[in-house]
Design an enzyme around this catalytic site. Structure first.
Site: not given
Length: 196
Positions: A8, A82
């Site tokens: 990201h 994550e």
């Protein structure tokens, strides 16, 4: 079947060196601009079949920016989330290391669990888009552990992915994954990064 694993864009916590993990931190304006520039680059690289993403804001917003320019929809895949850093989330890396020199943080998701979850998610994506080219927007620690598992190298030997870095993996007809590149750098078949 090829997947581009993309970390990201930048967040304020990235700037201050705080451990994010599952904490849902949004992109900052730099991160949004990084995603816009990357979208333009990916659009020049030919056809993409799908954009899949972690559900966390920083990945989802990155994916939505990419998907919009590529005329695709961003598909949420919960297992691209994550790794949890447990009690260390929100701390700086140095503060976490001071409290837990072993780097084993209470309630943290283990290395093996991250890798197994990640490869299983990628297998499901590959099954859904056979023969396709897919963008998967996810997170730094997730990417590191998945690449380590696929390449059979220790995760400590995997370079840290910067924001918006692209690592590519390919699955052959037998269902075996192979690392093609790590953070934009070619990866040799013997497991060593290719010379530049």
């Amino acid at each position: 079947m090829r997947i581009a694993l993309i970390r990201h864009g930048q967040t304020d916590w990235n700037l201050t060196g705080r451990m994010q993990g599952r904490t849902d931190v949004p992109l900052n304006e730099t991160g949004r601009e990084q995603a816009r520039r990357l979208a333009e680059q990916l659009a020049r690289e030919g056809r993409w079949d799908a954009v899949v993403t972690s559900p966390l804001q920083r990945a989802l917003e990155t994916a939505e920016i990419l998907a919009d320019l590529l005329s695709l929809a961003a598909i949420v895949c919960d297992d691209l989330v994550e790794r949890s850093f447990g009690d260390a989330e929100g701390l700086s890396h140095s503060d976490a290391l001071e409290q837990w020199p072993s780097r084993i943080y209470p309630s943290m998701e283990g290395h093996v669990e991250v890798a197994e979850r990640g490869v299983t998610a990628l297998d499901r994506i590959a099954d859904r888009f056979p023969g396709g080219r897919v963008i998967a927007v996810t997170h730094g620690s997730f990417i590191r552990h998945v690449l380590a598992d696929i390449s059979a190298l220790p995760s400590d030997e995997m370079p840290r992915a910067e924001n918006i870095a692209i690592s590519e993996i390919e699955r052959d007809e037998s269902g075996r994954w192979r690392v093609e590149s790590i953070s934009g750098r070619a990866f040799a078949s013997d497991g060593e990064p290719a010379p530049e």
